[in-house]
Design a protein around this motif. Structure first.
Motif, PDB file in Angstrom:
ATOM      1  N   LEU A   1       0.831  -1.207   0.000  1.00  0.00           N
ATOM      2  CA  LEU A   1       0.000   0.000   0.000  1.00  0.00           C
ATOM      3  C   LEU A   1       0.861   1.251   0.000  1.00  0.00           C
ATOM      4  O   LEU A   1       0.566   2.216  -0.716  1.00  0.00           O
ATOM      5  CB  LEU A   1      -0.936  -0.005   1.215  1.00  0.00           C
ATOM      6  N   ALA A   2       1.919   1.239   0.778  1.00  0.00           N
ATOM      7  CA  ALA A   2       2.813   2.400   0.844  1.00  0.00           C
ATOM      8  C   ALA A   2       3.496   2.643  -0.492  1.00  0.00           C
ATOM      9  O   ALA A   2       3.616   3.796  -0.935  1.00  0.00           O
ATOM     10  CB  ALA A   2       3.853   2.198   1.939  1.00  0.00           C
ATOM     11  N   ASP A   3       3.930   1.581  -1.140  1.00  0.00           N
ATOM     12  CA  ASP A   3       4.586   1.720  -2.440  1.00  0.00           C
ATOM     13  C   ASP A   3       3.614   2.246  -3.496  1.00  0.00           C
ATOM     14  O   ASP A   3       3.962   3.105  -4.308  1.00  0.00           O
ATOM     15  CB  ASP A   3       5.179   0.386  -2.885  1.00  0.00           C
ATOM     16  N   ILE A   4       2.397   1.750  -3.484  1.00  0.00           N
ATOM     17  CA  ILE A   4       1.370   2.214  -4.426  1.00  0.00           C
ATOM     18  C   ILE A   4       1.044   3.687  -4.162  1.00  0.00           C
ATOM     19  O   ILE A   4       0.946   4.492  -5.091  1.00  0.00           O
ATOM     20  CB  ILE A   4       0.100   1.336  -4.345  1.00  0.00           C
ATOM     21  N   ALA A   5       0.904   4.042  -2.899  1.00  0.00           N
ATOM     22  CA  ALA A   5       0.625   5.436  -2.532  1.00  0.00           C
ATOM     23  C   ALA A   5       1.755   6.346  -3.010  1.00  0.00           C
ATOM     24  O   ALA A   5       1.516   7.433  -3.548  1.00  0.00           O
ATOM     25  CB  ALA A   5       0.432   5.559  -1.022  1.00  0.00           C
ATOM     26  N   ALA A   6       2.988   5.909  -2.827  1.00  0.00           N
ATOM     27  CA  ALA A   6       4.143   6.705  -3.261  1.00  0.00           C
ATOM     28  C   ALA A   6       4.150   6.860  -4.773  1.00  0.00           C
ATOM     29  O   ALA A   6       4.430   7.948  -5.294  1.00  0.00           O
ATOM     30  CB  ALA A   6       5.435   6.042  -2.792  1.00  0.00           C
TER      31      ALA A   6
END
Length: 116
Positions: free
Chosen positions: A105-110
């Protein structure tokens, strides 16, 4: 017995402290500290069907997410994943995000947040 419990507690705390996770905690208010936008691009392949490959949705029923605040995107995905957002698309988003971990999720958000 107390020593075993104490050692287990220390082992758990140590593993959490030295974990490679990029979040202060597992809740939606956790701050993202380490992300990989290249990994985010790969992990976001199913997102593009609704949100577009560039984060701009072709269908006005879906939000544009390009350039959106990274923390907001992460928290939104966590809320869907946890069933806290139950709007029209809530069930679909929950299912879509069900197999993803916090780092995903963090990678997608970034990835989406860095788009212009």
């Amino acid at each position: 017995m107390k020593n075993i419990k104490a050692l287990s507690y220390i082992a758990i705390c140590t593993s959490i402290a030295f974990s490679s996770t990029s979040f202060a905690s597992d809740n939606a208010s956790a701050s993202i500290t380490t992300t990989d936008t290249n990994a985010g691009k790969i992990k976001a392949y199913t997102c593009q069907f609704c949100h577009g490959s560039n984060g701009i949705a072709a269908n006005p029923a879906y939000p544009n997410i390009n350039g959106q605040n990274e923390q907001y995107l992460y928290q939104s995905m966590k809320a869907y994943q946890n069933g806290e957002r139950t709007n029209t698309m809530g069930k679909m988003m929950k299912q879509q995000l069900s197999s993803l971990q916090n780092q995903d999720l963090a990678d997608i958000a970034a990835y989406y947040s860095m788009m212009d």
